[in-house]
Design an enzyme around this catalytic site. Structure first.
Site, PDB file in Angstrom:
ATOM      1  N   HIS A 158      -1.878  -2.183 -10.107  1.00  0.00           N
ATOM      2  CA  HIS A 158      -2.819  -1.669  -9.177  1.00  0.00           C
ATOM      3  C   HIS A 158      -3.768  -2.494  -9.194  1.00  0.00           C
ATOM      4  CE1 HIS A 158      -5.502   1.226  -7.424  1.00  0.00           C
ATOM      5  NE2 HIS A 158      -4.768   1.721  -6.950  1.00  0.00           N
ATOM      6  N   ASP A 186       2.631   5.581  -6.426  1.00  0.00           N
ATOM      7  CA  ASP A 186       3.902   5.727  -5.545  1.00  0.00           C
ATOM      8  C   ASP A 186       5.045   5.865  -6.330  1.00  0.00           C
ATOM      9  OD1 ASP A 186       2.692   5.321  -3.070  1.00  0.00           O
ATOM     10  OD2 ASP A 186       1.988   3.411  -3.798  1.00  0.00           O
ATOM     11  N   HIS A 207       0.898  -1.432  -0.031  1.00  0.00           N
ATOM     12  CA  HIS A 207      -0.051   0.147   0.137  1.00  0.00           C
ATOM     13  C   HIS A 207       0.854   1.116   0.199  1.00  0.00           C
ATOM     14  CE1 HIS A 207      -3.486   2.313   0.493  1.00  0.00           C
ATOM     15  NE2 HIS A 207      -3.559   2.013   1.742  1.00  0.00           N
TER      16      HIS A 207
HETATM   17  N1  COA Z   1       5.741  -6.218 -10.264  1.00  0.00           N
HETATM   18  C1  COA Z   1       5.863  -7.177 -10.931  1.00  0.00           C
HETATM   19  N2  COA Z   1       5.045  -7.902 -11.320  1.00  0.00           N
HETATM   20  C2  COA Z   1       3.742  -7.259 -10.734  1.00  0.00           C
HETATM   21  C3  COA Z   1       3.429  -6.386 -10.126  1.00  0.00           C
HETATM   22  C4  COA Z   1       4.757  -5.414  -9.864  1.00  0.00           C
HETATM   23  N3  COA Z   1       4.629  -4.434  -9.158  1.00  0.00           N
HETATM   24  N4  COA Z   1       2.286  -6.027  -9.525  1.00  0.00           N
HETATM   25  C5  COA Z   1       1.648  -6.981 -10.060  1.00  0.00           C
HETATM   26  N5  COA Z   1       2.482  -8.034 -10.633  1.00  0.00           N
HETATM   27  C6  COA Z   1       2.196  -9.246 -11.411  1.00  0.00           C
HETATM   28  C7  COA Z   1       1.914 -10.176 -10.190  1.00  0.00           C
HETATM   29  O1  COA Z   1       3.328 -10.815 -10.084  1.00  0.00           O
HETATM   30  C8  COA Z   1       0.901 -11.100 -10.739  1.00  0.00           C
HETATM   31  O2  COA Z   1       1.619 -11.935 -12.042  1.00  0.00           O
HETATM   32  P1  COA Z   1       1.137 -13.619 -12.064  1.00  0.00           P
HETATM   33  O3  COA Z   1      -0.369 -13.577 -12.239  1.00  0.00           O
HETATM   34  O4  COA Z   1       2.009 -13.854 -13.059  1.00  0.00           O
HETATM   35  O5  COA Z   1       1.421 -14.198 -10.660  1.00  0.00           O
HETATM   36  C9  COA Z   1       0.035 -10.219 -11.453  1.00  0.00           C
HETATM   37  O6  COA Z   1       0.809  -9.221 -11.861  1.00  0.00           O
HETATM   38  C10 COA Z   1      -1.119  -9.877 -10.558  1.00  0.00           C
HETATM   39  O7  COA Z   1      -0.492  -9.329  -9.227  1.00  0.00           O
HETATM   40  P2  COA Z   1      -1.294  -9.429  -8.155  1.00  0.00           P
HETATM   41  O8  COA Z   1      -0.288  -9.041  -6.874  1.00  0.00           O
HETATM   42  O9  COA Z   1      -2.076 -10.699  -7.714  1.00  0.00           O
HETATM   43  O10 COA Z   1      -2.198  -8.049  -8.154  1.00  0.00           O
HETATM   44  P3  COA Z   1      -3.232  -7.471  -6.852  1.00  0.00           P
HETATM   45  O11 COA Z   1      -4.269  -6.629  -7.485  1.00  0.00           O
HETATM   46  O12 COA Z   1      -3.301  -8.392  -5.694  1.00  0.00           O
HETATM   47  O13 COA Z   1      -1.952  -6.410  -6.278  1.00  0.00           O
HETATM   48  C11 COA Z   1      -0.690  -4.663  -6.157  1.00  0.00           C
HETATM   49  C12 COA Z   1      -1.945  -5.028  -6.582  1.00  0.00           C
HETATM   50  C13 COA Z   1      -0.827  -3.059  -6.194  1.00  0.00           C
HETATM   51  C14 COA Z   1      -0.673  -5.031  -4.309  1.00  0.00           C
HETATM   52  C15 COA Z   1       0.619  -5.276  -6.795  1.00  0.00           C
HETATM   53  O14 COA Z   1       0.235  -4.739  -8.203  1.00  0.00           O
HETATM   54  C16 COA Z   1       1.860  -4.814  -6.323  1.00  0.00           C
HETATM   55  O15 COA Z   1       2.296  -5.530  -5.204  1.00  0.00           O
HETATM   56  N6  COA Z   1       2.443  -3.881  -6.602  1.00  0.00           N
HETATM   57  C17 COA Z   1       3.633  -3.390  -6.010  1.00  0.00           C
HETATM   58  C18 COA Z   1       3.403  -2.475  -4.735  1.00  0.00           C
HETATM   59  C19 COA Z   1       2.898  -1.199  -5.077  1.00  0.00           C
HETATM   60  O16 COA Z   1       3.076  -0.482  -6.033  1.00  0.00           O
HETATM   61  N7  COA Z   1       1.739  -0.797  -4.310  1.00  0.00           N
HETATM   62  C20 COA Z   1       1.399   0.422  -4.332  1.00  0.00           C
HETATM   63  C21 COA Z   1      -0.128   0.402  -4.899  1.00  0.00           C
HETATM   64  S1  COA Z   1      -1.036   1.966  -5.257  1.00  0.00           S
END
Ligand code: COA
Length: 381
Positions: free
Chosen positions: A266, A317, A226
């Protein structure tokens, strides 16, 4: 009888009605009370946007003046809270300190403040003014204390953004820095049922108080999935710089190791996060005017590669990291600064929750051993 099982992480689940924030994740639209975030970022101020979030409409000039004066008047911290900021362990991070200090605030209200347990609409609004003013002060005052610098008194003639920079740096901020910071505050102010806001609403829905809800929200914001992602993004840029590495090669290697790149992806947006559009421009403009485009250029290379390779978009972010660094803000203040802004949205949601409350209590899909499992006495195990 429980309803259907929700998707993991409640993805796509609509958990409440709300009239505060509307997002179209496919079209990349974010709006507060129906007003597009681009219009607010270009034309509003943090004070006006906060009024909009709390009261549901744009203020008249008289209402805005009254609101601004009330927010400035709320810039006070009880000496006991300052004492707490002075005695925390050296190892304490600003986010831990902020979380605990906000909890402490409910025990040290300003004279005439509502009872901690009062969850009425008017008491909540009053607490929202105090918390919005005080969270900014806590972040700035703690940073001065930990650096061995004198605490800077709040200047009640300054805007919320300018006063924060003043209390943080001890010098009057430039118009460019104030404007950039004010826009950053507007962009981060609310985002529908993000994790910290949902946490705040769950707490508020037990009829617990505003301070408890905001303390819980800060705990949720702290996580690297987050608000903590902006710190992690800057750590990545520093690591690439320190290694003298090529940003694209570095990130390629991270992908090969199946590591996530902070600042990308996201849950709701399937296209560009509209807040990233502003922060990208801000990062570039500030870098250019400061004569140091390094962090922006590095970020842009990473963004283009990640987008091309994985179809992942930069989120709020990603460019806030280089923007805040160019503004001279320490890396571990990025997430607390997110809270300095998001308190406006959290407060709006707690007010809305209490105005029409029902306990939030979902069910779990039980996947443990099948009932009934016999109890075996300890001697027989
Ligand atoms: N870097 C690399 N791969 C990413 C990624 C990232 N920042 N964000 C998502 N992915 C990939 C995941 O590995 C997953 O791949 P897979 O299906 O091959 O396993 C897919 O995209 C879906 O990701 P997931 O984590 O399940 O999506 P989510 O909806 O649960 O999570 C976030 C959303 C924001 C938590 C996720 O994109 C993330 O962890 N981002 C990095 C942290 C971040 O920037 N957070 C701030 C959000 S405003």
């Amino acid at each position: 009888m429980a309803a259907a099982v929700a998707s993991k992480g409640l993805e796509g689940i609509v958990a409440t009605t709300s009239s505060i924030c509307w997002i179209d994740g496919d079209a990349g639209v974010l709006s507060y009370r129906g007003i597009d975030i681009h219009e607010l970022a270009d034309r509003s101020t943090f004070e006006e946007t906060t009024y909009l979030l709390w009261f549901g409409k744009l203020p008249t000039s008289a209402e805005l003046a009254e609101f601004t004066a009330k927010l400035a008047a709320a810039r006070t911290l009880d000496p006991k809270v300052i004492e707490f900021l002075q005695i925390v362990p050296k190892s304490a991070t600003p986010m831990e300190v902020l979380r605990t200090a906000v909890s402490l605030l409910s025990m040290y209200p300003a004279p005439g403040d509502p009872d901690e347990k009062d969850t009425s609409h008017d008491a909540n609004v009053k607490k929202s003014f105090n918390l919005t003013a005080q969270i900014a002060m806590i972040v700035a005052v703690f940073d001065r204390i930990r650096k061995g610098k004198a605490i800077v008194e709040a200047d009640k003639t300054l805007s919320h953004a300018a006063n924060f920079l003043w209390m943080l740096n001890g010098e009057k901020p430039s118009e460019t820095a104030t404007k950039a910071f004010d826009i950053a505050l507007i962009l981060h102010a609310d985002h529908e049922l993000n994790a910290s806001t949902f946490a705040a609403r769950v707490i508020a829905a037990t009829l617990s108080d505003m301070h408890s809800a905001i303390t819980g929200a800060i705990g949720a914001l702290k996580g690297p999935l987050h608000g903590g992602a902006n710190e992690a993004t800057m750590k990545l840029l520093y690591a690439i710089d320190a290694a003298g590495a090529d940003p694209v090669e570095y990130v390629k290697q991270m992908f090969a190791e199946k590591r996530k790149i902070s600042g990308f992806g996201h849950r709701v947006y399937h296209t560009e996060d509209p807040r990233a559009t502003h922060l990208r421009k801000m990062s570039e403009d500030l870098g250019t005017s400061a004569g140091n485009r390094k962090w922006f250029d590095m970020s842009r290379q990473i963004e283009l590669f990640v987008k091309g390779e994985k179809k992942l978009n930069a989120n709020v972010d990603f460019y806030s990291a280089s923007t805040y660094t160019t503004l001279g803000i320490d890396i571990d203040l990025f997430t607390p600064i997110f809270a300095v802004s998001r308190i406006s949205g959290w407060a709006a949601h707690v007010i809305e929750q209490h105005d029409d409350n029902r306990l939030i209590r979902p069910r779990a899909d039980y996947v443990g051993p099948a009932y009934p499992v016999p109890y075996v006495p300890v001697a027989d195990r």
